[in-house]
Design a protein around this motif. Structure first.
Motif, short mmCIF file in Angstrom:
data_model
loop_
_atom_site.label_atom_id
_atom_site.label_comp_id
_atom_site.label_asym_id
_atom_site.label_seq_id
_atom_site.Cartn_x
_atom_site.Cartn_y
_atom_site.Cartn_z
N GLY A 1 0.80 -1.20 -0.07
CA GLY A 1 -0.10 0.10 0.04
C GLY A 1 0.85 1.30 0.04
N ALA A 2 1.92 1.26 0.70
CA ALA A 2 2.79 2.48 0.68
C ALA A 2 3.53 2.61 -0.64
N ILE A 3 3.84 1.41 -1.18
CA ILE A 3 4.53 1.74 -2.71
C ILE A 3 3.38 2.11 -3.67
N LEU A 4 2.07 1.70 -3.57
CA LEU A 4 1.20 2.12 -4.37
C LEU A 4 1.08 3.49 -3.99
N THR B 1 -4.27 1.90 -3.04
CA THR B 1 -3.80 2.11 -1.44
C THR B 1 -4.73 1.57 -0.47
N MET B 2 -5.71 2.58 -0.38
CA MET B 2 -6.65 2.14 0.60
C MET B 2 -7.31 0.61 0.93
N ALA B 3 -7.50 0.20 -0.39
CA ALA B 3 -7.79 -1.30 -0.29
C ALA B 3 -6.74 -2.13 0.11
N ALA B 4 -5.31 -1.88 -0.23
CA ALA B 4 -4.44 -2.62 0.26
C ALA B 4 -4.39 -2.56 1.90
N TRP B 5 -4.39 -1.38 2.30
CA TRP B 5 -4.38 -0.90 3.92
C TRP B 5 -5.46 -1.60 4.45
N ILE C 1 -11.52 -3.63 -4.53
CA ILE C 1 -11.98 -2.61 -4.61
C ILE C 1 -13.69 -2.83 -4.32
N GLY C 2 -14.26 -2.08 -3.49
CA GLY C 2 -15.57 -2.24 -3.25
C GLY C 2 -15.98 -3.41 -2.13
N LYS C 3 -15.11 -3.62 -1.42
CA LYS C 3 -15.20 -4.69 -0.24
C LYS C 3 -14.87 -3.94 1.09
N LYS C 4 -15.54 -4.37 2.25
CA LYS C 4 -15.16 -3.85 3.64
C LYS C 4 -15.13 -5.17 4.60
N ILE C 5 -14.39 -4.53 5.48
CA ILE C 5 -14.08 -5.77 6.63
C ILE C 5 -15.07 -5.09 7.82
N VAL C 6 -15.83 -5.94 8.25
CA VAL C 6 -16.66 -5.94 9.48
C VAL C 6 -16.66 -6.93 10.50
#
Length: 132
Positions: free
Chosen positions: A25-28, A38-42, A124-129
Motif C-alpha cells: 500500500g505504501a508503494i502504491l 492504496t486504501m484497499a491494500a491497507w 475494490i468495493g469490499k469492506k471488513i466488518v
C-alpha cells in the motif's frame, strides 16, 4: 477462542503478511497511478493482522454507500488490479492455504488464507466488518 486464533495467526505468518500488505500500500501511495488501490491494500492489511472474528462483505450490500467500488469504475479498477497484482497475490495465499491445510490445527488458518485470496483478486468495493 478468536483471540487465541488471532495470536497464533500473528506468530505463524500473519504479521509478516500484514506488513507486506502495508508495504504494498505504501508503494502504491508513492505513485499517482496506484492511489485508488492504496486504501484497499491497507484495509486488507488490517484484516490480515486480525482476521478471526471479522468478515469480508460487499460495501454496497452492507451499508449502501457509494464509492469507487460501485459501478463501472470499481469493475475497471478491479480488472486492472487483477491483471497487474491480484492473481499472483491470490496464488501466494492459496499456496499458503494448501500448506496450512496439511495439519488439522492449520485448517482454520487455511480458510482465512482462502478468504484473503478471494479478496486479493478484487479488493475494490469490499469492506471488513466485525462478526456479530
Amino acid at each position: 477462542m478468536t483471540f487465541l486464533l488471532n495470536i497464533l495467526w500473528l506468530i505463524f505468518g500473519g504479521f509478516i503478511s500484514g506488513c507486506l500488505w502495508l508495504l504494498g500500500g505504501a508503494i502504491l501511495a508513492l505513485t499517482v497511478v496506484g492511489l485508488p488501490w492504496t486504501m484497499a491494500a491497507w484495509r486488507i492489511a488490517g484484516f490480515v493482522f486480525w482476521p478471526f472474528g471479522r468478515e469480508i462483505v460487499d460495501r454496497e450490500t452492507y451499508d449502501g454507500e457509494k464509492d469507487l467500488g460501485g459501478g463501472c469504475v470499481g469493475v475497471v479498477l478491479n480488472i486492472i488490479w487483477f491483471v497487474f497484482a491480484g492473481w499472483y497475490i491470490a496464488l501466494s495465499h492459496i499456496l499458503a492455504a494448501v500448506a496450512e491445510a496439511v495439519t488439522i490445527i492449520g485448517i482454520p488458518f487455511a480458510f482465512k488464507d482462502v478468504q484473503l485470496a478471494a479478496l486479493a483478486l478484487a479488493p475494490i468495493g469490499k469492506k471488513i466488518v466485525d462478526k456479530p
